[in-house]
Design a protein around this motif. Structure first.
Motif, short mmCIF file in Angstrom:
data_model
loop_
_atom_site.label_atom_id
_atom_site.label_comp_id
_atom_site.label_asym_id
_atom_site.label_seq_id
_atom_site.Cartn_x
_atom_site.Cartn_y
_atom_site.Cartn_z
N GLN A 181 0.90 -1.18 -0.30
CA GLN A 181 -0.17 -0.43 -0.11
C GLN A 181 0.74 1.27 0.12
O GLN A 181 0.49 1.85 -0.89
N ASP A 182 1.79 1.27 0.69
CA ASP A 182 2.88 2.36 0.52
C ASP A 182 3.32 2.79 -0.23
O ASP A 182 3.70 4.39 -0.85
N VAL A 183 3.55 1.83 -1.41
CA VAL A 183 4.54 1.43 -2.44
C VAL A 183 3.36 1.82 -3.28
O VAL A 183 3.73 2.87 -4.79
N ASP A 184 2.07 1.42 -3.50
CA ASP A 184 1.26 1.83 -4.60
C ASP A 184 1.04 3.98 -3.96
O ASP A 184 0.87 4.36 -5.11
N ALA A 185 1.11 3.91 -3.25
CA ALA A 185 0.75 5.55 -3.03
C ALA A 185 1.88 6.16 -3.36
O ALA A 185 1.87 7.14 -4.24
N PHE A 186 3.21 5.58 -2.98
CA PHE A 186 4.03 6.55 -3.86
C PHE A 186 4.05 6.56 -5.19
O PHE A 186 4.87 7.24 -5.86
N MET A 187 4.05 4.85 -5.90
CA MET A 187 3.66 5.14 -7.57
C MET A 187 2.54 5.81 -7.76
O MET A 187 2.60 7.43 -8.83
N LYS A 188 1.65 6.33 -7.12
CA LYS A 188 0.84 7.14 -7.79
C LYS A 188 0.87 8.59 -7.34
O LYS A 188 1.12 9.47 -8.27
N ALA A 189 1.57 9.07 -6.20
CA ALA A 189 2.29 10.47 -6.41
C ALA A 189 3.66 10.79 -7.68
O ALA A 189 4.07 11.79 -7.75
N VAL A 190 4.04 9.87 -7.82
CA VAL A 190 5.11 9.81 -8.80
C VAL A 190 4.29 10.50 -9.86
O VAL A 190 4.35 10.83 -10.52
N ASN A 191 3.60 9.43 -10.25
CA ASN A 191 2.52 9.36 -11.94
C ASN A 191 1.63 10.49 -11.51
O ASN A 191 2.26 11.55 -12.49
N GLU A 192 1.55 11.11 -10.90
CA GLU A 192 0.69 12.28 -10.98
C GLU A 192 1.73 14.12 -10.87
O GLU A 192 1.37 14.58 -11.57
N GLN A 193 2.98 13.29 -10.25
CA GLN A 193 4.44 14.12 -10.84
C GLN A 193 4.48 14.73 -11.98
O GLN A 193 5.04 15.73 -12.66
N ILE A 194 4.43 13.29 -12.60
CA ILE A 194 4.77 13.29 -14.11
C ILE A 194 3.70 13.91 -15.32
O ILE A 194 4.30 14.50 -15.69
N GLN A 195 2.22 13.43 -14.15
CA GLN A 195 1.13 14.34 -15.02
C GLN A 195 1.20 15.92 -14.55
O GLN A 195 0.99 16.76 -15.67
N PHE A 196 1.35 16.38 -13.55
CA PHE A 196 1.72 17.48 -13.72
C PHE A 196 2.85 18.34 -14.51
O PHE A 196 2.32 19.72 -14.71
N GLY A 197 3.88 17.70 -14.65
CA GLY A 197 4.98 18.47 -16.01
C GLY A 197 4.29 18.36 -17.30
O GLY A 197 4.78 19.04 -18.15
N ILE A 198 3.76 17.78 -17.47
CA ILE A 198 2.94 17.36 -19.01
C ILE A 198 1.71 18.39 -19.12
O ILE A 198 1.79 19.21 -20.07
N THR A 199 1.07 18.21 -17.80
CA THR A 199 0.15 19.34 -18.04
C THR A 199 -0.89 20.51 -17.44
O THR A 199 -0.93 21.90 -17.72
N GLY A 200 0.86 20.73 -16.21
CA GLY A 200 0.95 22.24 -15.80
C GLY A 200 -0.74 22.09 -14.48
O GLY A 200 -0.45 23.09 -13.63
N LYS A 201 -0.70 20.78 -14.28
CA LYS A 201 -2.34 20.67 -13.34
C LYS A 201 -2.05 19.70 -13.02
O LYS A 201 -1.92 18.95 -12.80
N ARG A 202 -2.19 19.82 -10.87
CA ARG A 202 -1.80 18.88 -10.49
C ARG A 202 -3.43 18.46 -10.31
O ARG A 202 -4.47 18.82 -10.59
N PRO A 203 -3.48 16.99 -10.06
CA PRO A 203 -4.79 16.72 -9.85
C PRO A 203 -5.63 16.71 -8.69
O PRO A 203 -5.55 17.09 -7.47
N SER A 204 -7.26 16.75 -9.42
CA SER A 204 -8.00 17.63 -8.55
C SER A 204 -7.87 16.02 -7.32
O SER A 204 -8.54 15.34 -7.92
N ALA A 205 -8.34 16.47 -6.29
CA ALA A 205 -9.04 15.25 -5.27
C ALA A 205 -10.39 14.92 -5.29
O ALA A 205 -11.19 14.80 -4.28
N CYS A 206 -10.82 16.13 -5.93
CA CYS A 206 -12.51 16.37 -5.84
C CYS A 206 -12.88 15.10 -7.31
O CYS A 206 -12.61 14.66 -7.76
#
Length: 166
Positions: free
Chosen positions: A130-155
């Motif tokens: 679960q810790d690794v999954d959360a870390f990988m999700k954060a890494v993927n979100e950071q990559i998405q931010f680098g691509i789109t310039g937008k942070r993923p919404s938690a909504c």
């Protein structure tokens, strides 16, 4: 005849107009840049994967996975669990089921599941994964931010899941 294409530069596509007719024998500067950029991206992805493999929690999951494979008690429980589950599946597929046997086997399957789920090694593995999954999700979100310039919404668009709109 003009050939039209788009070339990637940074994170944007640019329209490129090539005045050559027919098949091109040499690449435009932007095409070469695009290929080099993709190669560089793939190299960086490999480096990122290698860095992630050295993460403490990732190494912990791998260590626990090996410990699970070497643990005779867990392997015995898992083998019996799989066999009993297969017996249940076969019995459920029959038109004339033996309900008494199903109840006995289902009880044993539940006991095996509880034994597996509560085993210390399995609980440690689940927590680490679960810790690794959360870390990988954060890494993927950071990559998405680098691509789109937008942070993923938690909504979730379900007002019952949050404390209020932003």
């Amino acid at each position: 005849m003009h050939l039209h294409m788009y070339a990637l530069h940074g994170n944007r596509f640019y329209y490129v107009r090539n005045k050559q007719y027919g098949l091109k024998t040499d690449k435009t500067r932007k095409e070469t840049y695009r290929e080099m950029n993709r190669e560089e991206i793939m190299q960086k992805a490999l480096e990122l994967g290698q860095m992630i493999a050295q993460d403490r929690e990732v190494m912990r999951v791998q260590q626990l996975d090996r410990a699970y494979a070497e643990n005779e008690e867990l392997q015995t429980l898992m083998t019996e669990y799989n066999a009993q589950t297969q017996v249940l599946n076969v019995e459920y597929a029959k038109e004339e089921r033996d309900e008494e046997m199903i109840a006995i086997v289902q009880k044993r399957v539940n006991e095996l599941y509880d034994a597996l789920a509560s085993h210390e090694l399995i609980t440690q593995y689940r927590t680490a994964q679960q810790d690794v999954d959360a870390f990988m999700k954060a890494v993927n979100e950071q990559i998405q931010f680098g691509i789109t310039g937008k942070r993923p919404s938690a909504c979730t668009h379900d007002c019952s899941t949050c404390g209020g709109c932003h």
